[in-house]
Scaffold this motif. Structure first.
Motif, PDB file in Angstrom:
ATOM      1  N   ALA A  14      47.606  26.835  45.678  1.00 55.07           N
ATOM      2  CA  ALA A  14      46.992  27.466  44.509  1.00 55.07           C
ATOM      3  C   ALA A  14      47.704  28.771  44.177  1.00 55.07           C
ATOM      4  N   LEU A  15      48.093  29.523  45.203  1.00 54.05           N
ATOM      5  CA  LEU A  15      48.799  30.784  44.961  1.00 54.05           C
ATOM      6  C   LEU A  15      50.118  30.531  44.240  1.00 54.05           C
ATOM      7  N   ALA A  16      50.881  29.569  44.728  1.00 48.37           N
ATOM      8  CA  ALA A  16      52.160  29.244  44.079  1.00 48.37           C
ATOM      9  C   ALA A  16      51.928  28.777  42.644  1.00 48.37           C
ATOM     10  N   SER A  17      50.897  27.991  42.427  1.00 44.06           N
ATOM     11  CA  SER A  17      50.572  27.525  41.077  1.00 44.06           C
ATOM     12  C   SER A  17      50.191  28.684  40.169  1.00 44.06           C
ATOM     13  N   ASN A  18      49.456  29.652  40.717  1.00 44.94           N
ATOM     14  CA  ASN A  18      49.091  30.823  39.911  1.00 44.94           C
ATOM     15  C   ASN A  18      50.322  31.587  39.448  1.00 44.94           C
ATOM     16  N   VAL A  19      51.302  31.733  40.336  1.00 45.09           N
ATOM     17  CA  VAL A  19      52.530  32.434  39.953  1.00 45.09           C
ATOM     18  C   VAL A  19      53.221  31.707  38.808  1.00 45.09           C
ATOM     19  N   TYR A 228      46.387  35.975  43.141  1.00 44.16           N
ATOM     20  CA  TYR A 228      45.399  35.440  44.076  1.00 44.16           C
ATOM     21  C   TYR A 228      44.248  34.725  43.355  1.00 44.16           C
ATOM     22  N   GLY A 229      44.455  34.492  42.052  1.00 43.23           N
ATOM     23  CA  GLY A 229      43.542  33.650  41.297  1.00 43.23           C
ATOM     24  C   GLY A 229      42.295  34.332  40.777  1.00 43.23           C
ATOM     25  N   LEU A 230      42.281  35.663  40.763  1.00 44.00           N
ATOM     26  CA  LEU A 230      41.131  36.395  40.240  1.00 44.00           C
ATOM     27  C   LEU A 230      41.508  37.067  38.928  1.00 44.00           C
ATOM     28  N   SER A 231      40.581  37.115  38.009  1.00 45.15           N
ATOM     29  CA  SER A 231      40.871  37.667  36.690  1.00 45.15           C
ATOM     30  C   SER A 231      40.914  39.183  36.733  1.00 45.15           C
ATOM     31  N   PRO A 232      41.978  39.789  36.199  1.00 47.57           N
ATOM     32  CA  PRO A 232      42.023  41.247  36.109  1.00 47.57           C
ATOM     33  C   PRO A 232      41.242  41.777  34.910  1.00 47.57           C
ATOM     34  N   VAL A 233      40.810  40.861  34.057  1.00 47.89           N
ATOM     35  CA  VAL A 233      40.061  41.241  32.852  1.00 47.89           C
ATOM     36  C   VAL A 233      38.815  40.363  32.745  1.00 47.89           C
ATOM     37  N   PRO A 234      37.871  40.479  33.689  1.00 48.27           N
ATOM     38  CA  PRO A 234      36.727  39.567  33.697  1.00 48.27           C
ATOM     39  C   PRO A 234      35.879  39.623  32.441  1.00 48.27           C
ATOM     40  N   ARG A 235      35.916  40.759  31.734  1.00 47.26           N
ATOM     41  CA  ARG A 235      35.162  40.829  30.482  1.00 47.26           C
ATOM     42  C   ARG A 235      35.765  39.949  29.400  1.00 47.26           C
ATOM     43  N   LEU A 236      37.051  39.659  29.539  1.00 48.28           N
ATOM     44  CA  LEU A 236      37.735  38.837  28.541  1.00 48.28           C
ATOM     45  C   LEU A 236      37.811  37.369  28.941  1.00 48.28           C
ATOM     46  N   GLY A 237      37.674  37.086  30.220  1.00 45.61           N
ATOM     47  CA  GLY A 237      37.724  35.703  30.670  1.00 45.61           C
ATOM     48  C   GLY A 237      37.892  35.610  32.162  1.00 45.61           C
ATOM     49  N   GLY A 238      37.355  34.548  32.731  1.00 50.22           N
ATOM     50  CA  GLY A 238      37.506  34.309  34.152  1.00 50.22           C
ATOM     51  C   GLY A 238      38.858  33.693  34.463  1.00 50.22           C
ATOM     52  N   PRO A 239      39.119  33.366  35.719  1.00 50.71           N
ATOM     53  CA  PRO A 239      40.421  32.807  36.103  1.00 50.71           C
ATOM     54  C   PRO A 239      40.810  31.580  35.283  1.00 50.71           C
ATOM     55  N   GLU A 240      39.834  30.711  35.016  1.00 52.71           N
ATOM     56  CA  GLU A 240      40.144  29.470  34.303  1.00 52.71           C
ATOM     57  C   GLU A 240      40.694  29.733  32.907  1.00 52.71           C
ATOM     58  N   LEU A 244      44.299  30.070  36.154  1.00 50.91           N
ATOM     59  CA  LEU A 244      44.364  30.534  37.540  1.00 50.91           C
ATOM     60  C   LEU A 244      43.277  29.876  38.379  1.00 50.91           C
ATOM     61  N   VAL A 245      43.536  29.781  39.680  1.00 51.92           N
ATOM     62  CA  VAL A 245      42.565  29.234  40.625  1.00 51.92           C
ATOM     63  C   VAL A 245      42.420  30.229  41.779  1.00 51.92           C
ATOM     64  N   PRO A 246      41.196  30.687  42.086  1.00 53.43           N
ATOM     65  CA  PRO A 246      41.022  31.585  43.235  1.00 53.43           C
ATOM     66  C   PRO A 246      41.601  30.980  44.510  1.00 53.43           C
ATOM     67  N   VAL A 247      42.316  31.784  45.259  1.00 55.67           N
ATOM     68  CA  VAL A 247      43.074  31.306  46.413  1.00 55.67           C
ATOM     69  C   VAL A 247      42.242  31.316  47.697  1.00 55.67           C
ATOM     70  N   MET A 248      41.325  32.271  47.818  1.00 59.59           N
ATOM     71  CA  MET A 248      40.575  32.423  49.065  1.00 59.59           C
ATOM     72  C   MET A 248      39.162  31.872  48.946  1.00 59.59           C
ATOM     73  N   THR A 249      38.740  31.133  49.966  1.00 60.97           N
ATOM     74  CA  THR A 249      37.352  30.706  50.131  1.00 60.97           C
ATOM     75  C   THR A 249      36.837  31.272  51.437  1.00 60.97           C
TER      76      THR A 249
END
Length: 409
Positions: A14-19, A228-240, A244-249
């Motif tokens: 997922a991390l590689a895909s996010n890049v 790492y799959g987290l949105s830097p602008v959560p007010r504008l949109g989530g990872p999807e 992006l896909v969150p990398v850590m569970t």
């Protein structure tokens, strides 16, 4: 295999895909994956290798020791480090072919001295404080340091390869300071070029600016939390919203399950009291593992951090303790000790996310993942599937099925 009853599962694919997804947002720029703070809690070396596999050509490491650890592990490519004080191992950095930021006049003197001692040319990026008020030189100081740097370059001691800065309000792209800082940066770049600097890279954009402001992409974008799959602008949109896909569970096994009556008080200071006969479960993770104490819960006014149990979205009941939290499983719950719970992950099927925890604790998702404690084992899902013989039995938890075989960097 660790006997610790919890783990952080890190999906390197997922991390590689996010890049790759992030690179598509800045097609004219090179990509730096920032792996500082132990890869934002995901593991320095595994995160770095996965980012390079995803197409990153630069790595960013705030601390000198992080940069040297990358080189000691045989990781190539360009590496930039930028946060150090007098006495830093600058000669080692130069000899390891690590790019070094200069954010003050003394730093330039120290880097030049290190380069002369090593007999190698140091690659230098000049850091301009364009309005963040943090590390970096104010424009008036920058101009003097630039001239000194170019003199050292003429002697062969250093090469001025970059000019860079950082935005204060990148997560609010319409904020007036974004335009103001961009202009100060453009002026700094123009001044360097007028003075004869042949810059390889000019870089201003972090994750948020990469996703929202193409005008500041320049030659290189520095991607941190978004890798790492987290949105830097959560007010504008989530990872999807950004591919992006969150990398850590973060997951654990219930340590204890017990039935209690109505009016039963839970955890320190009895902040939570059951309203009916119910089942309580103990999750063996606490603030020593990075679970924020600010995400303690007291129903109904203040539910705690979210926990998914058996497909149900529940919450921390009572105070977060050093090593454990309690969750109210509800009347007649059928969970038993050893059953899996998820504190945060991809958000699939309504599961909680790091952003959910950030809201519960009044912070940002960056803090949630970077504070996951060192004693929590990292289990790595590799960027490529393992051989069939490496897979574990079908009856074991998902997190144990495949691992990267690496410790934390």
């Amino acid at each position: 295999m660790s006997s610790y009853p919890a783990r952080a599962v890190v999906d390197l694919a997922a991390l590689a895909s996010n890049v790759r997804a992030l690179a598509a947002h800045a097609p004219t720029a090179q990509v730096m994956a920032v792996v500082k703070a132990d890869g934002y809690g995901h593991g320095l070396l595994p995160a770095a290798r996965a980012a390079l596999a995803g197409g990153a050509t630069w790595l960013g490491a705030a601390q000198a020791d992080e940069a040297l650890a990358l080189r000691a592990a045989g990781i190539g490519g360009r590496v930039l480090t930028w946060l150090y004080a007098p006495g830093a191992p600058l000669r080692q950095l130069v000899e390891a072919d690590v790019d070094v930021s200069v954010a003050a006049p003394w730093a330039l003197d120290a880097v030049v001295a290190a380069a002369r001692e090593s007999g190698r040319t140091a690659r230098v990026h000049l850091k301009v404080d364009t309005g963040l008020g943090r590390n970096g030189m104010l424009p008036s100081v920058y101009r003097d340091v630039l001239d000194a740097a170019l003199r050292a370059q003429a002697e062969g001691a250093i090469a001025v390869v970059g000019v860079w800065s950082h935005l204060a309000f990148a997560d609010e792209p319409q904020h007036p300071t974004v335009v103001e800082q961009a202009q100060v940066f453009a002026d700094a770049v123009a001044h360097a070029e007028q003075r004869g600097a042949a810059l390889e890279v000019r870089h201003l954009a972090n994750s948020a600016a990469t996703l929202t402001n193409p005008t500041v992409h320049y030659d290189l974008v520095r991607l941190g939390i978004a890798v790492y799959g987290l949105s830097p602008v959560p007010r504008l949109g989530g990872p999807e919203a950004f591919g992006l896909v969150p990398v850590m569970t973060l997951e654990a096994e219930l340590a204890t399950v017990k039935e209690v009556p109505a009016g039963f008080c839970v955890s320190y200071a009895h902040a939570y009291t059951t309203t009916e006969p119910t089942m309580l479960g103990v999750v063996p993770l606490g603030y020593a593992d990075g679970i924020p104490r600010h995400a303690s819960g007291a129903l109904p006014e203040h539910p705690g951090g979210p926990i998914q149990v058996g497909g149900r979205r529940l919450a921390v009941a009572g105070r977060v303790c050093m090593d454990q939290v309690v969750v109210d499983l509800g009347p007649g719950a059928r969970e038993v000790a050893g059953d899996r719970v998820e504190l945060f992950g991809t958000g699939a099927e309504g599961g909680p996310t790091a952003e959910d925890w950030a809201r519960a604790a009044g912070t940002i998702s960056y803090e949630i993942v970077t504070r996951v404690g060192a004693r929590v084992p990292r289990v790595y899902i590799p960027t490529t599937p393992p051989a069939a013989s490496a897979l574990r039995g079908a009856g074991e938890p998902r997190s144990a099925d495949v691992t990267g075989g690496e410790g934390r960097g």
